[in-house]
Design a protein around this motif. Structure first.
Motif, PDB file in Angstrom:
ATOM      1  N   VAL A  31       0.718  -0.990  -0.132  1.00  0.00           N
ATOM      2  CA  VAL A  31      -0.101  -0.109   0.069  1.00  0.00           C
ATOM      3  C   VAL A  31       1.105   1.064   0.127  1.00  0.00           C
ATOM      4  O   VAL A  31       0.306   1.893  -0.482  1.00  0.00           O
ATOM      5  N   ASP A  32       2.003   1.295   0.879  1.00  0.00           N
ATOM      6  CA  ASP A  32       2.473   2.694   0.794  1.00  0.00           C
ATOM      7  C   ASP A  32       3.745   2.315  -0.993  1.00  0.00           C
ATOM      8  O   ASP A  32       3.741   3.895  -1.222  1.00  0.00           O
ATOM      9  N   ARG A  33       3.940   2.028  -1.183  1.00  0.00           N
ATOM     10  CA  ARG A  33       4.384   1.327  -2.512  1.00  0.00           C
ATOM     11  C   ARG A  33       3.682   2.425  -3.470  1.00  0.00           C
ATOM     12  O   ARG A  33       4.247   3.368  -4.107  1.00  0.00           O
ATOM     13  N   ALA A  34       2.458   2.218  -3.534  1.00  0.00           N
ATOM     14  CA  ALA A  34       1.787   2.219  -4.207  1.00  0.00           C
ATOM     15  C   ALA A  34       1.045   3.928  -3.901  1.00  0.00           C
ATOM     16  O   ALA A  34       0.666   4.746  -4.688  1.00  0.00           O
ATOM     17  N   LYS A  35       0.784   4.011  -2.737  1.00  0.00           N
ATOM     18  CA  LYS A  35       1.070   5.287  -2.387  1.00  0.00           C
ATOM     19  C   LYS A  35       2.128   6.203  -2.924  1.00  0.00           C
ATOM     20  O   LYS A  35       1.460   7.526  -3.807  1.00  0.00           O
ATOM     21  N   GLU A  36       2.511   6.017  -3.059  1.00  0.00           N
ATOM     22  CA  GLU A  36       4.418   6.962  -3.259  1.00  0.00           C
ATOM     23  C   GLU A  36       4.214   6.887  -4.936  1.00  0.00           C
ATOM     24  O   GLU A  36       4.112   8.491  -5.069  1.00  0.00           O
ATOM     25  N   PHE A  37       3.730   5.902  -5.650  1.00  0.00           N
ATOM     26  CA  PHE A  37       3.839   6.338  -6.700  1.00  0.00           C
ATOM     27  C   PHE A  37       2.173   7.025  -7.234  1.00  0.00           C
ATOM     28  O   PHE A  37       2.522   8.211  -8.565  1.00  0.00           O
ATOM     29  N   TYR A  38       1.353   6.757  -6.966  1.00  0.00           N
ATOM     30  CA  TYR A  38       0.575   7.563  -7.598  1.00  0.00           C
ATOM     31  C   TYR A  38       0.349   8.844  -7.196  1.00  0.00           C
ATOM     32  O   TYR A  38      -0.205   9.913  -7.522  1.00  0.00           O
ATOM     33  N   GLY A  39       1.195   8.818  -5.660  1.00  0.00           N
ATOM     34  CA  GLY A  39       1.471  10.599  -5.919  1.00  0.00           C
ATOM     35  C   GLY A  39       2.576  11.310  -6.210  1.00  0.00           C
ATOM     36  O   GLY A  39       2.178  12.264  -7.358  1.00  0.00           O
ATOM     37  N   ARG A  40       3.189  10.221  -6.805  1.00  0.00           N
ATOM     38  CA  ARG A  40       4.502  11.080  -7.588  1.00  0.00           C
ATOM     39  C   ARG A  40       3.769  11.245  -9.655  1.00  0.00           C
ATOM     40  O   ARG A  40       3.820  12.379 -10.031  1.00  0.00           O
ATOM     41  N   LEU A  41       2.663  10.901  -9.392  1.00  0.00           N
ATOM     42  CA  LEU A  41       2.194  10.985 -10.670  1.00  0.00           C
ATOM     43  C   LEU A  41       1.713  12.658 -10.349  1.00  0.00           C
ATOM     44  O   LEU A  41       1.173  13.064 -11.909  1.00  0.00           O
ATOM     45  N   GLY A  42       1.206  12.962  -9.407  1.00  0.00           N
ATOM     46  CA  GLY A  42       0.913  14.709  -9.340  1.00  0.00           C
ATOM     47  C   GLY A  42      -0.722  14.013  -8.904  1.00  0.00           C
ATOM     48  O   GLY A  42      -1.557  15.202  -9.415  1.00  0.00           O
ATOM     49  N   TRP A  43      -1.371  12.766  -9.253  1.00  0.00           N
ATOM     50  CA  TRP A  43      -2.357  12.722  -8.516  1.00  0.00           C
ATOM     51  C   TRP A  43      -2.495  13.505  -6.898  1.00  0.00           C
ATOM     52  O   TRP A  43      -2.393  13.232  -6.450  1.00  0.00           O
ATOM     53  N   ARG A  44      -4.296  13.808  -7.294  1.00  0.00           N
ATOM     54  CA  ARG A  44      -4.614  14.371  -5.743  1.00  0.00           C
ATOM     55  C   ARG A  44      -4.859  13.298  -4.789  1.00  0.00           C
ATOM     56  O   ARG A  44      -6.292  12.422  -4.932  1.00  0.00           O
ATOM     57  N   LEU A  45      -4.514  13.492  -3.594  1.00  0.00           N
ATOM     58  CA  LEU A  45      -4.604  12.603  -2.350  1.00  0.00           C
ATOM     59  C   LEU A  45      -6.081  12.947  -1.991  1.00  0.00           C
ATOM     60  O   LEU A  45      -6.112  14.090  -1.435  1.00  0.00           O
ATOM     61  N   ASP A  46      -6.774  12.398  -2.055  1.00  0.00           N
ATOM     62  CA  ASP A  46      -8.376  12.916  -1.173  1.00  0.00           C
ATOM     63  C   ASP A  46      -8.331  12.215   0.290  1.00  0.00           C
ATOM     64  O   ASP A  46      -9.030  12.578   0.647  1.00  0.00           O
ATOM     65  N   ALA A  47      -7.953  10.778   0.499  1.00  0.00           N
ATOM     66  CA  ALA A  47      -8.479  10.099   1.729  1.00  0.00           C
ATOM     67  C   ALA A  47      -6.970   8.897   2.699  1.00  0.00           C
ATOM     68  O   ALA A  47      -7.034   8.384   0.761  1.00  0.00           O
ATOM     69  N   ASP A  48      -6.752   8.911   2.960  1.00  0.00           N
ATOM     70  CA  ASP A  48      -6.259   7.614   3.796  1.00  0.00           C
ATOM     71  C   ASP A  48      -6.249   7.593   5.400  1.00  0.00           C
ATOM     72  O   ASP A  48      -6.103   7.827   6.120  1.00  0.00           O
ATOM     73  N   VAL A  49      -7.233   6.293   4.627  1.00  0.00           N
ATOM     74  CA  VAL A  49      -7.951   6.495   6.627  1.00  0.00           C
ATOM     75  C   VAL A  49      -7.725   4.626   6.568  1.00  0.00           C
ATOM     76  O   VAL A  49      -7.668   4.131   5.621  1.00  0.00           O
ATOM     77  N   VAL A  50      -7.780   4.793   8.487  1.00  0.00           N
ATOM     78  CA  VAL A  50      -6.865   3.404   8.612  1.00  0.00           C
ATOM     79  C   VAL A  50      -8.341   3.284   9.844  1.00  0.00           C
ATOM     80  O   VAL A  50      -8.718   3.913  10.429  1.00  0.00           O
ATOM     81  N   VAL A  51      -8.296   2.203   9.799  1.00  0.00           N
ATOM     82  CA  VAL A  51      -9.124   1.455  10.559  1.00  0.00           C
ATOM     83  C   VAL A  51      -9.161   0.097  11.528  1.00  0.00           C
ATOM     84  O   VAL A  51      -8.975  -0.380  11.186  1.00  0.00           O
ATOM     85  N   GLY A  52      -8.743   0.616  12.198  1.00  0.00           N
ATOM     86  CA  GLY A  52      -7.787  -0.597  13.424  1.00  0.00           C
ATOM     87  C   GLY A  52      -6.439  -1.048  12.713  1.00  0.00           C
ATOM     88  O   GLY A  52      -6.615  -0.318  12.226  1.00  0.00           O
ATOM     89  N   GLU A  53      -6.260  -1.996  12.884  1.00  0.00           N
ATOM     90  CA  GLU A  53      -4.986  -3.482  12.323  1.00  0.00           C
ATOM     91  C   GLU A  53      -5.598  -3.752  11.071  1.00  0.00           C
ATOM     92  O   GLU A  53      -5.088  -4.385   9.476  1.00  0.00           O
ATOM     93  N   GLU A  54      -7.690  -3.449  10.247  1.00  0.00           N
ATOM     94  CA  GLU A  54      -7.855  -4.718   9.232  1.00  0.00           C
ATOM     95  C   GLU A  54      -8.124  -4.209   8.601  1.00  0.00           C
ATOM     96  O   GLU A  54      -8.242  -4.003   7.066  1.00  0.00           O
ATOM     97  N   LEU A  55      -8.251  -2.891   8.371  1.00  0.00           N
ATOM     98  CA  LEU A  55      -8.685  -2.046   7.091  1.00  0.00           C
ATOM     99  C   LEU A  55      -7.904  -0.595   6.835  1.00  0.00           C
ATOM    100  O   LEU A  55      -7.762   0.376   7.748  1.00  0.00           O
ATOM    101  N   ARG A  56      -7.645  -0.526   5.695  1.00  0.00           N
ATOM    102  CA  ARG A  56      -7.221   0.899   4.767  1.00  0.00           C
ATOM    103  C   ARG A  56      -7.122   1.743   3.728  1.00  0.00           C
ATOM    104  O   ARG A  56      -7.532   0.674   2.695  1.00  0.00           O
TER     105      ARG A  56
END
Length: 223
Positions: A31-56
């Motif tokens: 997930v973190d690698r993908a976040k870095e990649f799509y951020g590098r494209l210049g796309w807008r980050l709308d959300a990064d939500v974590v719910v406990g250890e089960e969902l992001r």
């Protein structure tokens, strides 16, 4: 009114209600690698939500897009990298490709199809002909790239929509650049119009507007 007629009326009403494609969920292994990649494209980050250890849940939106992507933890059972042929429509494919290269993204050369379906073949396939479509024909030029998991993206250059693809009563542009390009095309066409009539056209704003609406809707252009 019987049940069949009532059902038909409901279905007809539903067909007229706007149904916008909002989000596409893709699967990634890191997930973190993908976040870095799509951020590098210049796309807008709308959300990064974590719910406990089960969902992001992470959401990005490409520039000018009405549809976003989501990825994260426990969002989908699809295997990582299984998304293919995700279209990104652009007004100038060379400019967008150059921007991606400048951001360190590996992008194929611009190509056009030898036969329909070549766009879905891997880079280097014989069905991909190097270079843009002749005369940069709308819908005909492509380039491709993938994220670190192999989810495949396809750039497609669209400068004029096919008939029926756009509601002529609703004209919109994805970015300032798209609007500027539409104005330039209208300006060039209007110059030819003034040559034909042999005089300046004081109603050029109306002519521009008509040209841009019809071009986007894929209708016959004014002359």
């Amino acid at each position: 009114m019987n049940a069949t007629e009532a059902g038909s009326d409901v279905a007809g009403a539903a067909a007229t209600v706007g149904t916008a494609l909002e989000v596409i969920v893709i699967s990634v292994s890191d997930v973190d690698r993908a976040k870095e990649f799509y951020g590098r494209l210049g796309w807008r980050l709308d959300a990064d939500v974590v719910v406990g250890e089960e969902l992001r849940l992470i959401q990005f939106t490409p520039p000018g897009s009405g549809c976003s992507i989501q990825f994260g933890t426990n969002l989908t059972c699809a295997p990582p990298g299984s998304a293919r042929g995700l279209y990104l429509i652009v007004a100038d494919i060379e400019v967008v490709r150059g921007g991606l290269l400048a951001r360190g993204v590996e992008v194929s050369e611009v190509f056009h199809e030898r036969a329909l379906g070549g766009r879905f073949r891997p880079a280097g396939a014989v069905d991909r002909v190097c270079g843009p479509a002749p005369d940069h024909k709308s819908y005909g030029s492509f380039a491709s790239f993938s994220d670190p998991d192999g989810n495949g993206w396809l750039l497609q250059e669209v400068t004029a929509r096919l008939p029926g693809r756009v509601d002529a009563s609703v004209t919109s542009f994805a970015s300032v650049g798209d609007l500027a390009e539409a104005l330039r095309r209208a300006e060039a066409a209007h110059g030819e119009h003034e040559k034909r009539i042999g005089a300046g056209d004081p109603n050029w704003p109306d002519w521009y507007a008509l040209y841009m609406v019809r071009e986007q809707a894929g209708e016959e252009l004014p002359s």
